[in-house]
Design a protein around this motif. Structure first.
Motif, PDB file in Angstrom:
ATOM      1  N   THR A 133       0.812  -1.221   0.000  1.00 37.61           N
ATOM      2  CA  THR A 133       0.000   0.000   0.000  1.00 37.61           C
ATOM      3  C   THR A 133       0.845   1.271   0.000  1.00 37.61           C
ATOM      4  O   THR A 133       0.295   2.367  -0.072  1.00 37.61           O
ATOM      5  CB  THR A 133      -0.935   0.035   1.221  1.00 37.61           C
ATOM      6  OG1 THR A 133      -0.149   0.002   2.425  1.00 37.61           O
ATOM      7  CG2 THR A 133      -1.887  -1.154   1.193  1.00 37.61           C
ATOM      8  N   ARG A 134       2.160   1.132   0.081  1.00 32.33           N
ATOM      9  CA  ARG A 134       3.058   2.278   0.058  1.00 32.33           C
ATOM     10  C   ARG A 134       4.263   1.920  -0.818  1.00 32.33           C
ATOM     11  O   ARG A 134       4.668   0.753  -0.892  1.00 32.33           O
ATOM     12  CB  ARG A 134       3.567   2.645   1.464  1.00 32.33           C
ATOM     13  CG  ARG A 134       2.475   2.883   2.519  1.00 32.33           C
ATOM     14  CD  ARG A 134       1.673   4.128   2.238  1.00 32.33           C
ATOM     15  NE  ARG A 134       0.797   4.468   3.348  1.00 32.33           N
ATOM     16  CZ  ARG A 134      -0.427   3.968   3.532  1.00 32.33           C
ATOM     17  NH1 ARG A 134      -0.911   3.067   2.672  1.00 32.33           N
ATOM     18  NH2 ARG A 134      -1.167   4.355   4.555  1.00 32.33           N
ATOM     19  N   LEU A 191      -6.152   7.246  -0.930  1.00 26.54           N
ATOM     20  CA  LEU A 191      -5.932   7.279   0.523  1.00 26.54           C
ATOM     21  C   LEU A 191      -7.120   6.658   1.243  1.00 26.54           C
ATOM     22  O   LEU A 191      -6.947   5.984   2.266  1.00 26.54           O
ATOM     23  CB  LEU A 191      -5.702   8.716   0.989  1.00 26.54           C
ATOM     24  CG  LEU A 191      -5.317   8.867   2.467  1.00 26.54           C
ATOM     25  CD1 LEU A 191      -3.966   8.204   2.744  1.00 26.54           C
ATOM     26  CD2 LEU A 191      -5.291  10.337   2.867  1.00 26.54           C
ATOM     27  N   ASP A 194      -6.599   3.260   1.733  1.00 29.98           N
ATOM     28  CA  ASP A 194      -5.337   3.043   2.439  1.00 29.98           C
ATOM     29  C   ASP A 194      -4.209   2.716   1.468  1.00 29.98           C
ATOM     30  O   ASP A 194      -3.364   1.849   1.718  1.00 29.98           O
ATOM     31  CB  ASP A 194      -5.465   1.931   3.490  1.00 29.98           C
ATOM     32  CG  ASP A 194      -4.246   1.876   4.410  1.00 29.98           C
ATOM     33  OD1 ASP A 194      -3.630   2.937   4.643  1.00 29.98           O
ATOM     34  OD2 ASP A 194      -3.894   0.770   4.872  1.00 29.98           O
ATOM     35  N   ARG A 195      -4.171   3.435   0.343  1.00 29.37           N
ATOM     36  CA  ARG A 195      -3.086   3.294  -0.614  1.00 29.37           C
ATOM     37  C   ARG A 195      -2.489   4.672  -0.897  1.00 29.37           C
ATOM     38  O   ARG A 195      -3.228   5.652  -1.042  1.00 29.37           O
ATOM     39  CB  ARG A 195      -3.581   2.689  -1.932  1.00 29.37           C
ATOM     40  CG  ARG A 195      -4.140   1.294  -1.821  1.00 29.37           C
ATOM     41  CD  ARG A 195      -4.651   0.820  -3.160  1.00 29.37           C
ATOM     42  NE  ARG A 195      -5.383  -0.440  -3.069  1.00 29.37           N
ATOM     43  CZ  ARG A 195      -6.147  -0.926  -4.040  1.00 29.37           C
ATOM     44  NH1 ARG A 195      -6.282  -0.250  -5.174  1.00 29.37           N
ATOM     45  NH2 ARG A 195      -6.771  -2.074  -3.879  1.00 29.37           N
ATOM     46  N   GLU A 210       1.576  11.788   5.763  1.00 29.09           N
ATOM     47  CA  GLU A 210       0.350  11.146   5.280  1.00 29.09           C
ATOM     48  C   GLU A 210      -0.891  11.923   5.701  1.00 29.09           C
ATOM     49  O   GLU A 210      -1.861  12.018   4.942  1.00 29.09           O
ATOM     50  CB  GLU A 210       0.275   9.701   5.778  1.00 29.09           C
ATOM     51  CG  GLU A 210       1.290   8.783   5.105  1.00 29.09           C
ATOM     52  CD  GLU A 210       1.021   7.314   5.363  1.00 29.09           C
ATOM     53  OE1 GLU A 210      -0.078   6.985   5.851  1.00 29.09           O
ATOM     54  OE2 GLU A 210       1.906   6.492   5.058  1.00 29.09           O
TER      55      GLU A 210
END
Length: 300
Positions: A133-134, A191, A194-195, A210
């Motif tokens: 995811t990051r 976002l 959760d990406r 973030e």
């Protein structure tokens, strides 16, 4: 439920294909030969459906899961659905697939002698979305784009019978750029899943946390970061633009549309002063047409 969602619940194939109208660039415009349009729509249907599985955007009711042989109790398991989708893809090349979009694709695969690799790349990208995811570096993001975006351009070249090593290289640059542009437009939406597709090393460089991406509007640091990533995408589009000049006729216009779609979206982001957080900046039709003309003239 939206009209598209209603259509998707009743007709998974039609609902998926209806999403083509919302893309930054035309998927299969009217000016192409009918057989090209048919095959490009089939490829789009595959790419759209696998993204919907990966994003959890399948219509309520579980019709897609049932078509893939997944029980209602397991229909929320995206990795399981992707495994089932890959098994149905195998049947495209040997057997009879269960999902109507893959049955549509089977005719294209046979007609154009397509190989499984680009389709498997798109599935792999969506598997990665469930696990990663990051992205720490820009190179990490480029490796993701190699799976998530570049196969689409390679399929366009294969469908139109124009693949060469150099054209594939140029196409990869364009497709990676378009993926980065989409990520910039969708920072807030991503976002919410959760990406984050903004490289962490760049966020640190521009002092972006973030939490800054969750604001209603972007501060100066976020805008500077978006401007920086926009320039990277612009350079990739310019690198790939000679692809347009390497072909002729209606294919040239199609490829110019892809490049122009990315350039117009970047102009829309710039016009919003790089504040992408309220929602995706979208170019108008006139801006897109202007960019098509610029691209066809070899400018930009």
């Amino acid at each position: 439920m939206t009209a598209t969602g209603t259509a998707r619940a009743g007709d998974p194939e039609r609902g998926t294909l209806d999403k083509a109208a919302g893309e930054n660039f035309p998927v299969a415009p009217f000016f192409l030969p009918k057989d090209w349009r048919t095959d490009l729509v089939a490829v789009y249907g595959f790419a759209r459906l696998v993204d919907d599985i990966g994003d959890g955007d399948l219509a309520p009711g579980g019709a897609d899961a049932r078509l893939l042989g997944v029980s209602p109790a397991e229909a929320e398991d995206r990795l399981l659905l992707l495994d089932a989708f890959e098994a149905d893809l195998d049947r495209v090349f040997e057997g009879t697939p269960g999902h109507p979009l893959l049955r549509r694709l089977q005719a294209t695969v046979r007609r154009r002698s397509l190989t499984p690799e680009p389709f498997l790349g798109l599935i792999a990208a969506n598997r990665q979305d469930q696990l990663v995811t990051r992205y720490e570096t820009y190179d990490d993001l480029l490796a993701y784009c190699e799976l998530s975006a570049n196969p689409v351009g390679r399929l366009v070249l294969a469908v139109t019978g124009t693949s060469t090593p150099e054209r594939i290289r140029l196409s990869d640059a364009i497709c990676t750029a378009l993926q980065i542009v989409e990520h910039l437009q969708d920072v807030a939406e991503d976002l919410g899943r959760d990406r984050i597709y903004l490289p962490a090393e760049d966020m640190k460089r521009f002092h972006v946390q973030e939490a800054d991406l969750a604001a209603k509007t972007a501060g100066a640091s976020v805008r500077a970061l978006v401007a920086y990533e926009s320039q990277r995408a612009r350079e990739l589009l310019n690198e790939g633009a000679p692809l347009v000049r390497s072909v002729h006729g209606r294919l040239k216009l199609l490829l110019a549309g892809f490049v122009a779609g990315g350039r117009a979206a970047l102009r829309a982001i710039a016009a919003a002063e790089h504040d992408v957080l309220p929602g995706p900046p979208k170019p108008g039709r006139l801006q897109l047409l202007r960019e098509v003309g610029v691209t066809l003239r070899g400018e930009g």
